[in-house]
Design an enzyme around this catalytic site. Sequence first.
Site, short mmCIF file in Angstrom:
data_model
loop_
_atom_site.label_atom_id
_atom_site.label_comp_id
_atom_site.label_asym_id
_atom_site.label_seq_id
_atom_site.Cartn_x
_atom_site.Cartn_y
_atom_site.Cartn_z
CG ASP A 1 -2.23 0.80 0.76
OD1 ASP A 1 -2.30 1.76 0.74
OD2 ASP A 1 -3.25 -0.13 0.89
CG HIS B 1 -5.31 4.02 0.70
ND1 HIS B 1 -4.81 2.42 0.57
CD2 HIS B 1 -6.48 3.97 0.06
CE1 HIS B 1 -5.77 1.87 -0.34
NE2 HIS B 1 -6.66 2.69 -0.35
CB SER C 1 -9.18 0.38 -0.56
OG SER C 1 -8.45 0.40 -1.85
#
Length: 765
Positions: A137, A212, A544
Amino acid sequence: MAALLGFFLLLLLQLGPSACSNVYIVYMGERSPELNPALVRDSHHGMLTAVLGSELAAKDAILYSYRHGFSGFAAVLTDRQAARLADWPGVVRVVRNRVLDLHTTRSWDFMQVNPSPSVGILSGSRFGEDSIIGVLDTGIWPESASFRDDGIGEVPRRWKGRCIAGDRFNASNCNRKIIGAKWYIKGYEAEYGKMNTTDIYEFMSARDAVGHGTHTASTAAGALVADANFRGLASGVARGGAPRARLAVYKVCWATGDCTSADILAAFDDAIHDGVDVLSVSLGQAPPLPAYVDDVLSIGSFHAVTKGIVVVCSAGNSGPYSETVINSAPWIVTVAAGTIDRTFLAKITLGNNNTYVGQTLYSGKHPAKSMRIVYAEDIASNNADDTDARSCTAGSLNSTLVKGNVVLCFQTRAQRSASVAVETVKKARGIGVIFAQFLTKDVASSFDIPCVQVDYQVGTAILAYTTNMRNPTVQFGSAKTILGELIGPEVAYFSSRGPSSLSPSVLKPDIAAPGVNILAAWTPAAAISSAIGSVNFKIDSGTSMSCPHISGVVALLKSMHPNWSPAAVKSALVTTANVHDNYGFEIVSEAAPYNQANPFDYGGGHVDPNRAAHPGLVYEMGTSDYVRFLCSMGYNSSAISSMTQQHATCQHTPKTQMNLNLPSITIPELRGKLTVSRTVTNVGSAMSKYRAHVEPPPGVDVAVSPSLLTFNSTVRRLTFKVTFQAKLKVQGRYTFGSLTWEDGTHTVRIPLVVRTMISKFYVNA
């Protein structure tokens, strides 16, 4: 309405290489066990030297040497040099470097993953103790309270990974929770040039500048954090699914939103070497899907799975349209997104005292006095058409008429995003937005000005008020967290749907998990590059977010059943999943209009972690099964042999894919009658009997033989056959059913998906 909507603007956009790019990945398949990694690296340099003409040129050209989990390298090459290497003995594929994109206080309780009951998966797995989750990520914010290592034992001795130092990140940022941290940028910089950290807020290290990666890592394995909230909303104890699991961070995506193939494959190679148990990968590329032997996620995950690592990937955010699911290889666990039973509501009070309720994540202060409200189409800019203005498309509004007003916008086919409307109104100096839309539970982020999302019915009522009043006004109430009063789960609108456009006989997605309005740790530094402001936790949506939920569950399962194969883990998830919501109704899909969900929406259903811990039977698969699948896809025997280091003689038959031992049966073209087989392995009580129960897809007769499976201490594996017979001679659509094995304790359910076809079907020109 998907993850990072306000940050990246476009999700799952497939970007081809730039015109000047000449980065290639030379993939050579499974590494020969006789060669140590140093010799493999030397062989890569030798190949490049022979093609480029000098050792110095080879050293300058090579970006990565993949030598742990598989063999290959990434290098800067001309097209002619790449073509020469493609013909080199032992080379499976030479592919261009591609750019891929990135795709909680309540969600774990919603799935009943909690310390009570004591027989549940959380207690049974000791909270995921010593499972290692690798996360590919944007990195991690190590100071987050979610990554404290209180009460966690020493790092497992089997761990071979490291913490690589870099910008504002050193070895001391790792602990007994974060046990590895690496970052990969050579592929990115070969595509785009040197990372400019002056113009782009980013860290040249495993530190997360975006948020994220921190969000996904904490969702999977975050520690317990009391009083977590996002600006006062969703308050409670935040935790990951496997609070005592370890995290290994592989930063492959950067603040621009880009993640390159070369970097991703390097991360897979390292993760296999380092010793992770699970890989959580919330990224991918949109259709058209590349061949499995050309797709780095398929290649990297294949080698990980053959080493016993479970690879979990997001299904994509291109829903609700069919055939948009990505990451569709049969060895991957592909995750759809569902809702939970929480939302955030605010009251809308008009000047005539009529009140309505809408969804919002705005938690700032509201003016004490009423605000004037205007309809977007009435204040269009001179060069905008009515449709653009109606939906508050960028640049469509007259700033003079917007200034100081709340704007009523309507979703259109061309402009569906509340976040876009907010940006348009904010730039025109408006002070609020009411966005009327096809309403889903995914709430758009709004930080500088309030945005309340309503359905078309409420929006139309407000429009009637603004039209009939000379000076229409509105007041917003404060946002409130509403918990336990919504039906859930539902399949999220944005979640990509099946069937797979590449291999429709492999049911995708596999499973659904919470992915809407998920609270998890965030990067305070992200405030510098966005409008969020400095927060330690953030609410976000997307596949996600659903992907790391399954990664956390897998970590728990691996702690309980360390010898289970990746296929057994996937089977346990799929065969125990729920197809009913928390009120016992069949799960619905947020489509337009809402409809009953089916396996193309959620695979086996919505994950039930406690039942997955004790599935009774599992559908096992191994490398030889995947080899037969690759053969059935038409890839040549020599390439597959190099990829697997197993001799492969492909003998393609039409039923090969249907007979793959998946926990589902999908028949894209049923012509008359077809029989397929499956084999189940007993992982429950040795002495047990299972009876078959069939819910046939409409228009199809289904028979199971034998219909009774008897296991004992010496018989652990049994094969059965399923015969499908079309009842109608028509060109049909997909219909859905199920096959369930029951022993009085366990319910082992697999989806049946069938489309009938006429043997000779012609379309007149």
